[in-house]
Write a protein that holds these residues in place. Structure first.
Motif, PDB file in Angstrom:
ATOM      1  N   GLN A 155      54.499  29.656  63.528  1.00  0.00           N
ATOM      2  CA  GLN A 155      54.509  31.089  63.765  1.00  0.00           C
ATOM      3  C   GLN A 155      54.453  31.314  65.268  1.00  0.00           C
ATOM      4  O   GLN A 155      53.521  30.847  65.933  1.00  0.00           O
ATOM      5  CB  GLN A 155      53.304  31.760  63.094  1.00  0.00           C
ATOM      6  CG  GLN A 155      53.202  33.252  63.347  1.00  0.00           C
ATOM      7  CD  GLN A 155      54.326  34.035  62.718  1.00  0.00           C
ATOM      8  OE1 GLN A 155      54.710  33.789  61.581  1.00  0.00           O
ATOM      9  NE2 GLN A 155      54.872  35.005  63.458  1.00  0.00           N
ATOM     10  N   MET A 156      55.448  32.010  65.787  1.00  0.00           N
ATOM     11  CA  MET A 156      55.534  32.238  67.219  1.00  0.00           C
ATOM     12  C   MET A 156      55.450  33.732  67.493  1.00  0.00           C
ATOM     13  O   MET A 156      56.295  34.496  67.013  1.00  0.00           O
ATOM     14  CB  MET A 156      56.848  31.663  67.773  1.00  0.00           C
ATOM     15  CG  MET A 156      57.037  30.189  67.472  1.00  0.00           C
ATOM     16  SD  MET A 156      58.486  29.484  68.267  1.00  0.00           S
ATOM     17  CE  MET A 156      59.799  30.341  67.386  1.00  0.00           C
ATOM     18  N   ASN A 157      54.426  34.117  68.218  1.00  0.00           N
ATOM     19  CA  ASN A 157      54.210  35.523  68.555  1.00  0.00           C
ATOM     20  C   ASN A 157      54.317  35.730  70.061  1.00  0.00           C
ATOM     21  O   ASN A 157      54.209  34.778  70.839  1.00  0.00           O
ATOM     22  CB  ASN A 157      52.836  35.968  68.071  1.00  0.00           C
ATOM     23  CG  ASN A 157      52.666  35.840  66.586  1.00  0.00           C
ATOM     24  OD1 ASN A 157      53.599  36.078  65.809  1.00  0.00           O
ATOM     25  ND2 ASN A 157      51.475  35.466  66.137  1.00  0.00           N
ATOM     26  N   ASN A 158      54.510  36.986  70.450  1.00  0.00           N
ATOM     27  CA  ASN A 158      54.610  37.332  71.872  1.00  0.00           C
ATOM     28  C   ASN A 158      55.577  36.389  72.587  1.00  0.00           C
ATOM     29  O   ASN A 158      55.255  35.810  73.623  1.00  0.00           O
ATOM     30  CB  ASN A 158      53.225  37.288  72.524  1.00  0.00           C
ATOM     31  CG  ASN A 158      53.226  37.859  73.929  1.00  0.00           C
ATOM     32  OD1 ASN A 158      54.087  38.656  74.284  1.00  0.00           O
ATOM     33  ND2 ASN A 158      52.261  37.443  74.730  1.00  0.00           N
ATOM     34  N   LEU A 159      56.760  36.260  72.036  1.00  0.00           N
ATOM     35  CA  LEU A 159      57.739  35.335  72.597  1.00  0.00           C
ATOM     36  C   LEU A 159      58.214  35.784  73.969  1.00  0.00           C
ATOM     37  O   LEU A 159      58.296  36.995  74.257  1.00  0.00           O
ATOM     38  CB  LEU A 159      58.924  35.197  71.644  1.00  0.00           C
ATOM     39  CG  LEU A 159      58.652  34.303  70.434  1.00  0.00           C
ATOM     40  CD1 LEU A 159      59.649  34.573  69.316  1.00  0.00           C
ATOM     41  CD2 LEU A 159      58.670  32.840  70.841  1.00  0.00           C
ATOM     42  N   LYS A 160      58.494  34.793  74.798  1.00  0.00           N
ATOM     43  CA  LYS A 160      58.941  35.028  76.171  1.00  0.00           C
ATOM     44  C   LYS A 160      60.316  34.396  76.363  1.00  0.00           C
ATOM     45  O   LYS A 160      60.661  33.448  75.652  1.00  0.00           O
ATOM     46  CB  LYS A 160      57.954  34.404  77.142  1.00  0.00           C
ATOM     47  CG  LYS A 160      56.521  34.873  76.961  1.00  0.00           C
ATOM     48  CD  LYS A 160      55.568  34.108  77.884  1.00  0.00           C
ATOM     49  CE  LYS A 160      54.133  34.562  77.683  1.00  0.00           C
ATOM     50  NZ  LYS A 160      53.205  33.816  78.573  1.00  0.00           N
ATOM     51  N   PRO A 161      61.091  34.883  77.324  1.00  0.00           N
ATOM     52  CA  PRO A 161      62.409  34.272  77.572  1.00  0.00           C
ATOM     53  C   PRO A 161      62.320  32.765  77.820  1.00  0.00           C
ATOM     54  O   PRO A 161      63.232  32.022  77.428  1.00  0.00           O
ATOM     55  CB  PRO A 161      62.891  35.013  78.813  1.00  0.00           C
ATOM     56  CG  PRO A 161      62.258  36.368  78.708  1.00  0.00           C
ATOM     57  CD  PRO A 161      60.890  36.097  78.135  1.00  0.00           C
ATOM     58  N   GLU A 162      61.239  32.306  78.411  1.00  0.00           N
ATOM     59  CA  GLU A 162      61.093  30.870  78.671  1.00  0.00           C
ATOM     60  C   GLU A 162      60.833  30.057  77.400  1.00  0.00           C
ATOM     61  O   GLU A 162      60.801  28.829  77.451  1.00  0.00           O
ATOM     62  CB  GLU A 162      59.994  30.602  79.701  1.00  0.00           C
ATOM     63  CG  GLU A 162      58.667  31.257  79.398  1.00  0.00           C
ATOM     64  CD  GLU A 162      58.499  32.584  80.129  1.00  0.00           C
ATOM     65  OE1 GLU A 162      59.482  33.369  80.201  1.00  0.00           O
ATOM     66  OE2 GLU A 162      57.376  32.837  80.620  1.00  0.00           O
TER      67      GLU A 162
END
Length: 120
Positions: A83-90
């Motif tokens: 589960q991936m939250n608050n994803l960033k471009p990096e």
């Protein structure tokens, strides 16, 4: 042998969430741990998180994943999740799941990868 199939990647805006899945088949009884790795364009593959397949299901995270990503599993379904939250471009990369069959061994089985793209 263990076969791994990832799913759940896609395109998401920064701040959004995605859940990756990895279904394992074959000699799943031999799995000691499962993990997630990622590889961004022009960069080496890097560790994201892993989890011990059996009790106590110890987890480990890369610093970049702590507080934003959660690795979980469903032993009955032989499935691993991220589960991936608050994803960033990096976080943009191809994400791979992998299996380690020994406590001190390396990850020897790999899936084909799933693309995660985070737009700014």
């Amino acid at each position: 042998q263990v076969q791994l199939v990832e799913s759940g990647g896609g395109l998401v805006q920064a701040g959004g969430s995605l859940r990756l899945s990895c279904a394992a088949s074959g000699r799943t009884f031999s799995m000691y741990a499962m993990g997630w790795f990622r590889q961004a364009p022009g960069k080496e593959r890097e560790f994201v998180a892993d989890i011990q397949w059996t009790t106590p299901s110890t987890t480990r995270y890369a610093e970049s994943a702590k507080g934003r990503f959660a690795i979980t599993k469903d032993n009955a379904k032989n499935t691993l999740y991220l589960q991936m939250n608050n994803l960033k471009p990096e976080d943009t990369a191809v994400y791979y799941c992998a299996v380690r069959t020994a406590i001190y061994g390396s990850f020897g089985y790999w899936g084909q990868g799933t693309q995660v793209t985070v737009s700014s």
